[in-house]
Scaffold this active site. Structure first.
Site: not given
Ligand SMILES: Nc1ncnc2[nH]cnc12
Ligand SMILES: CSC[C@H]1O[C@H](OP(=O)(O)O)[C@H](O)[C@@H]1O
Length: 300
Positions: A215, A217
């Site tokens: 992703d 974030d």
């Molecule tokens: N955006 C994110 N923040 C922290 N850990 C993650 N693991 C997968 N995506 C994450």
């Protein structure tokens, strides 16, 4: 069942709970001075007969949150069966446009944003030690992983020389934090590289994390932020690639270790003999007894 001399370990993170493309030889669940590991350790072998220990970081069924993982027990248990090199997989958020979901990253640096709520060292309770951690990952192990990942998965983008920020969780970051980490030069984010990598260094085990992007974030799009649903949309494909590349990496790493070709692994052995500051007469016998489990004969 007991195993010794299993030199390679794989730690599986979110979405990677087994190596079902290998032949299982058995399981071990050692009680360490820091308790039991997250899950019984599965010892398996490749078609070439090379053995690997597999440990599910959050337990099978994912019942331990990142702050609850018994990391000291995990590292100590792996050390107790002879592990010299750990390849640790992790689902990460991307803080950079060019690191798209399903891309893989071999980070070289870490920024610590954990909150001190996780036990983070073996050197405590009357045995004070300090180990070098300027380069938290093993560069030779990373090179070997990159070379064989490229052979097994030629179309998979693999980024190098990146910085991983480790946050506390379990809630994801705020937008302000996500932008802050980008301004600090961080490239990817997870909740599990610490204290895992630090404890591996204390136990003299070579360690490289293989990060699998899921992703962006919450920095990229105004109206979009990471959710478990978004992460789960990618972990299946990422795990399939992880298992595929391991089929090439494990035999190559086993050969390199048996021929003593990884200089960094050799250099690690005995490297913490002189890391303790506590004078012999002030060492707490209980702390010494516990650390004997991972570094026998060093401080007694
Ligand atoms: N955006 C994110 N923040 C922290 N850990 C993650 N693991 C997968 N995506 C994450
Ligand atoms: C499910 S998203 C957040 C979760 O995923 C990562 O776990 P792991 O590193 O074990 O793959 C991240 O670190 C968080 O724990």
């Amino acid at each position: 069942m007991s195993f010794t001399n299993v030199k390679i370990a794989v730690i599986g993170g979110s979405g990677l709970y087994s190596l079902d493309n290998l032949t299982v030889l058995g399981e071990v669940n050692p009680e360490t001075p820091w308790g039991f590991p997250s899950d019984p350790i599965v010892v398996a072998e490749t078609a070439t007969g090379d053995r690997v220990a597999f440990l599910a970081r959050h337990g099978r069924g994912h019942h331990l949150n990142p702050s609850e993982v018994p990391v000291r027990a995990n590292i100590a248990a792996l050390k107790s069966i002879g592990v010299e090199a750990i390849i640790a997989f992790s689902a990460v958020g991307s803080l950079r446009e060019e690191i798209a979901p399903r891309h893989f990253v071999l980070p070289t640096q870490i920024v610590d944003r954990t909150k001190g709520v996780r036990p983070f060292t073996f050197f405590e309770g009357g045995l004070v030690g300090h180990v070098p951690f300027a380069d938290p990952f093993d560069a030779e192990l990373a090179d070997l992983i990159a070379k064989h990942a490229a052979i097994a998965c030629p179309d998979l983008p693999l980024h190098r020389e990146k910085t991983l920020v480790c946050m506390e969780g379990p809630a994801f970051s705020t937008r302000a934090e996500s932008h802050l980490y980008r301004s600090w030069g961080c490239d990817i984010i997870n909740m599990s590289v610490l204290p895992e990598s630090k404890l591996a260094r204390e136990a003299e085990i070579a360690y490289q994390m293989v990060c699998m992007s899921t992703d962006y974030d919450c920095w990229k799009n105004h109206d979009e932020a990471v959710t478990v649903e978004a992460v789960l949309g990618h972990v299946g494909a990422n795990s399939a690639n992880a298992k595929k590349m391991l089929l090439a990496i494990i035999p190559a790493l086993a050969t390199a270790l048996s021929k003593n070709e990884l200089k960094s692994v050799i250099a690690l052995k005995g490297s913490n003999k002189w890391s303790v500051m506590t004078s012999k007469e002030r060492r707490n016998p209980e702390a010494v007894r516990k650390i004997e489990y991972i570094l026998p004969g060093y401080y007694a």
